[in-house]
Design a protein around this motif. Structure first.
Motif, PDB file in Angstrom:
ATOM      1  N   ILE A   1       0.750  -1.244   0.031  1.00  0.00           N
ATOM      2  CA  ILE A   1       0.137   0.034   0.189  1.00  0.00           C
ATOM      3  C   ILE A   1       0.838   1.267  -0.024  1.00  0.00           C
ATOM      4  O   ILE A   1       0.341   2.409   0.418  1.00  0.00           O
ATOM      5  CB  ILE A   1      -0.937   0.173   1.348  1.00  0.00           C
ATOM      6  N   ASP A   2       2.134   1.166  -0.241  1.00  0.00           N
ATOM      7  CA  ASP A   2       3.115   2.357  -0.362  1.00  0.00           C
ATOM      8  C   ASP A   2       2.506   3.072  -1.541  1.00  0.00           C
ATOM      9  O   ASP A   2       2.185   2.666  -2.716  1.00  0.00           O
ATOM     10  CB  ASP A   2       4.594   1.960  -0.912  1.00  0.00           C
ATOM     11  N   GLY A   3       2.138   4.377  -1.422  1.00  0.00           N
ATOM     12  CA  GLY A   3       1.579   5.222  -2.197  1.00  0.00           C
ATOM     13  C   GLY A   3       0.174   5.526  -2.246  1.00  0.00           C
ATOM     14  O   GLY A   3      -0.431   6.249  -3.157  1.00  0.00           O
ATOM     15  N   LEU A   4      -0.436   4.761  -1.421  1.00  0.00           N
ATOM     16  CA  LEU A   4      -1.987   4.691  -1.536  1.00  0.00           C
ATOM     17  C   LEU A   4      -2.301   6.079  -0.722  1.00  0.00           C
ATOM     18  O   LEU A   4      -2.200   6.304   0.347  1.00  0.00           O
ATOM     19  CB  LEU A   4      -2.611   3.622  -0.474  1.00  0.00           C
ATOM     20  N   ALA A   5      -3.193   6.779  -1.541  1.00  0.00           N
ATOM     21  CA  ALA A   5      -3.598   8.160  -1.078  1.00  0.00           C
ATOM     22  C   ALA A   5      -4.600   7.799  -0.024  1.00  0.00           C
ATOM     23  O   ALA A   5      -5.529   7.064  -0.009  1.00  0.00           O
ATOM     24  CB  ALA A   5      -4.311   8.702  -2.331  1.00  0.00           C
ATOM     25  N   THR A   6      -4.801   8.595   1.105  1.00  0.00           N
ATOM     26  CA  THR A   6      -5.623   8.409   2.201  1.00  0.00           C
ATOM     27  C   THR A   6      -6.198   9.805   2.492  1.00  0.00           C
ATOM     28  O   THR A   6      -6.430  10.230   3.715  1.00  0.00           O
ATOM     29  CB  THR A   6      -4.920   7.710   3.385  1.00  0.00           C
ATOM     30  N   PRO A   7      -6.896  10.468   1.617  1.00  0.00           N
ATOM     31  CA  PRO A   7      -7.669  11.739   2.022  1.00  0.00           C
ATOM     32  C   PRO A   7      -8.775  11.237   2.818  1.00  0.00           C
ATOM     33  O   PRO A   7      -9.666  10.338   2.491  1.00  0.00           O
ATOM     34  CB  PRO A   7      -8.206  12.357   0.844  1.00  0.00           C
ATOM     35  N   ARG A   8      -9.313  11.926   3.773  1.00  0.00           N
ATOM     36  CA  ARG A   8     -10.293  11.606   4.605  1.00  0.00           C
ATOM     37  C   ARG A   8     -11.754  12.210   4.110  1.00  0.00           C
ATOM     38  O   ARG A   8     -11.832  13.322   3.524  1.00  0.00           O
ATOM     39  CB  ARG A   8     -10.243  12.243   5.956  1.00  0.00           C
ATOM     40  N   PRO A   9     -12.789  11.076   3.773  1.00  0.00           N
ATOM     41  CA  PRO A   9     -14.161  11.712   3.326  1.00  0.00           C
ATOM     42  C   PRO A   9     -14.682  12.682   4.128  1.00  0.00           C
ATOM     43  O   PRO A   9     -14.439  12.681   5.254  1.00  0.00           O
ATOM     44  CB  PRO A   9     -14.776  10.347   3.384  1.00  0.00           C
ATOM     45  N   GLU A  10     -14.924  13.711   3.344  1.00  0.00           N
ATOM     46  CA  GLU A  10     -15.797  14.881   4.006  1.00  0.00           C
ATOM     47  C   GLU A  10     -16.919  14.344   5.178  1.00  0.00           C
ATOM     48  O   GLU A  10     -17.079  15.114   5.967  1.00  0.00           O
ATOM     49  CB  GLU A  10     -16.411  15.809   2.911  1.00  0.00           C
ATOM     50  N   ASP A  11     -17.588  13.450   4.946  1.00  0.00           N
ATOM     51  CA  ASP A  11     -18.823  13.048   5.894  1.00  0.00           C
ATOM     52  C   ASP A  11     -18.397  12.069   6.677  1.00  0.00           C
ATOM     53  O   ASP A  11     -19.237  11.569   7.616  1.00  0.00           O
ATOM     54  CB  ASP A  11     -19.957  12.357   4.738  1.00  0.00           C
ATOM     55  N   TRP A  12     -17.078  11.694   7.102  1.00  0.00           N
ATOM     56  CA  TRP A  12     -16.819  10.653   7.930  1.00  0.00           C
ATOM     57  C   TRP A  12     -16.990  11.099   9.345  1.00  0.00           C
ATOM     58  O   TRP A  12     -17.092  10.226  10.189  1.00  0.00           O
ATOM     59  CB  TRP A  12     -15.353  10.039   7.340  1.00  0.00           C
ATOM     60  N   ALA A  13     -16.641  12.317   9.596  1.00  0.00           N
ATOM     61  CA  ALA A  13     -16.629  12.658  10.939  1.00  0.00           C
ATOM     62  C   ALA A  13     -18.014  12.710  11.570  1.00  0.00           C
ATOM     63  O   ALA A  13     -18.344  11.985  12.625  1.00  0.00           O
ATOM     64  CB  ALA A  13     -16.400  14.345  11.088  1.00  0.00           C
ATOM     65  N   TRP A  14     -19.262  13.149  10.767  1.00  0.00           N
ATOM     66  CA  TRP A  14     -20.372  12.912  11.088  1.00  0.00           C
ATOM     67  C   TRP A  14     -21.080  11.731  11.148  1.00  0.00           C
ATOM     68  O   TRP A  14     -21.865  11.259  12.195  1.00  0.00           O
ATOM     69  CB  TRP A  14     -21.334  14.044  10.527  1.00  0.00           C
ATOM     70  N   ARG A  15     -20.489  10.764  10.244  1.00  0.00           N
ATOM     71  CA  ARG A  15     -21.101   9.466  10.121  1.00  0.00           C
ATOM     72  C   ARG A  15     -20.442   8.591  11.261  1.00  0.00           C
ATOM     73  O   ARG A  15     -20.938   7.429  11.794  1.00  0.00           O
ATOM     74  CB  ARG A  15     -20.586   8.645   8.960  1.00  0.00           C
TER      75      ARG A  15
END
Length: 383
Positions: free
Chosen positions: A301-315
């Motif tokens: 998984i080297d290089g796997l992008a991990t941006p956090r989904p915008e809705d993950w906090a409220w979910r």
């Protein structure tokens, strides 16, 4: 054969159906039924046997002029026309292109896929069917049957599809957040069909735009037949990512349990290393990083992008605070409308929540008041 002056030209009859299943050899067929068909007129599926089934099969393979029918056959064809299973009109373009045996445990359930595909086609809606029995067919999960049908359309098309399905007996359960980007799907509640439908317009856990995600999945989708109708389902690697995200999604603040995590890993491993690419392309690295590491090792998984989904906090939040956090993501121009719906839900939503389709208006008013009071107490830290 020529016709005399003033006589009407013969009609050419053909079989039509939204979906068609051959029950010969199926357990239901042992009860005497030969065909299970969904008529082109909005209504319930129809079983055929005897002369009705034989005539429908014949006209499916070889459309015929009414002048070739004997009196009995002519009566059968007229009955099929009344049922929405035969037509002589050239303007009707709906017809089951295949007659195939059921491959789902529930043949009627299989017809729902064909129906959704046809309704989507009539309304120029592009649709991909996700989850469900296709996961079992692709070797991504052990369980064969699903209690509902899931499909994915572009944002905005979920409402058009839902409204078109009302004529067939489904009732949309509109969320207070409809049109804001907060809901990921729109549930259609069944009547006599007994099969709910979830129309997805986005998929939680993907950190790319819903439009781009849909285009990506659609572009790599594969064809599969349900009740004689060809539909699109995700490719194996994209479907593995979708089901893994579904398993790992927080539910009212509760994180996935070990069984759900194991199910996610099984799907990702069954689909192979291509799931890493698919997870990256769909922006699912944040949610799936750990399970991908467990399945394929750290280096994979080297290089796997991990941006956090915008809705993950409220979910990930629980209770009424979950709705507050979701509400804060709503654009200002929509907040007054959403707040009004949250405080005073629609009658359709309350009937569903109370599970009382015949509840009088007074009962629904009292239920709304209780609902609002509980939410206020919870937000203020009360019991």
């Amino acid at each position: 054969m020529s016709t005399g002056a003033g006589s009407r030209p013969a009609k050419t009859w053909r079989s039509v159906a939204v979906g068609a299943l051959d029950l010969v050899g199926h357990p239901i067929g042992e009860e005497g039924y030969e065909l299970l068909l969904l008529p082109i007129n909005a209504g319930a599926p129809a079983y055929l046997w005897g002369d009705g089934a034989a005539t429908w099969r014949r006209l499916l393979e070889h459309p015929a002029a009414d002048e070739t029918f004997d009196e009995h056959t002519s009566d059968v064809v007229r009955q099929l026309e009344e049922m929405g299973l035969a037509t002589a009109s050239p303007d009707v373009d709906r017809g089951a292109v295949e007659l195939s045996p059921p491959w789902l445990r529930s043949p009627q359930h299989e017809l729902v896929y064909a129906l959704l595909a046809e309704v989507a086609r009539q309304n120029a809606i592009e649709i991909v069917f996700i989850k469900g029995p296709a996961l079992h067919a692709q070797g991504l999960r052990a369980r064969e049957h699903s209690g509902d049908v899931d499909c994915w359309v572009r944002p905005g098309d979920e409402v058009r599809l839902a409204e078109a399905m009302v004529a067939w007996g489904w009732t949309p359960l509109y969320s207070a957040f409809l049109g804001t980007g907060v809901p990921h799907s729109l549930t259609l509640q069944p009547a006599e069909w007994g099969c709910a439908i979830d129309v997805h317009s986005r998929f939680p856990g993907m950190a790319i735009s819903p439009e781009v995600a849909f285009e990506y999945v659609q572009a790599s989708s594969e064809s599969r037949a349900y009740a004689g109708v060809r539909v699109q389902t995700p490719s194996r690697s994209e479907h593995a990512v979708i089901t893994a995200l579904h398993e790992l999604r927080p539910t009212h603040g509760r994180q996935p349990n070990p069984v759900q995590a194991a199910n996610a890993r099984h799907a990702l491993e069954a689909a192979g290393h291509d799931t890493i690419r698919s997870a990256n392309d769909l922006g699912a690295g944040y949610v799936l990083r750990q399970v991908l590491r467990d399945a394929y090792g750290e280096s994979s998984i080297d290089g796997l992008a991990t941006p956090r989904p915008e809705d993950w906090a409220w979910r990930s939040a629980s209770g009424p605070r979950r709705y507050v956090k979701a509400f804060l993501t709503v654009p200002w121009r929509h907040r007054a409308r959403v707040l009004g719906r949250l405080i005073w839900p629609s009658t359709a939503m309350m009937l569903s929540v109370e599970d009382a389709p015949d509840a009088p208006a007074r009962t629904l008013v009292l239920a709304r008041v209780r609902r609002f009071s509980r939410a206020v107490r919870a937000l203020l830290g009360g019991k």
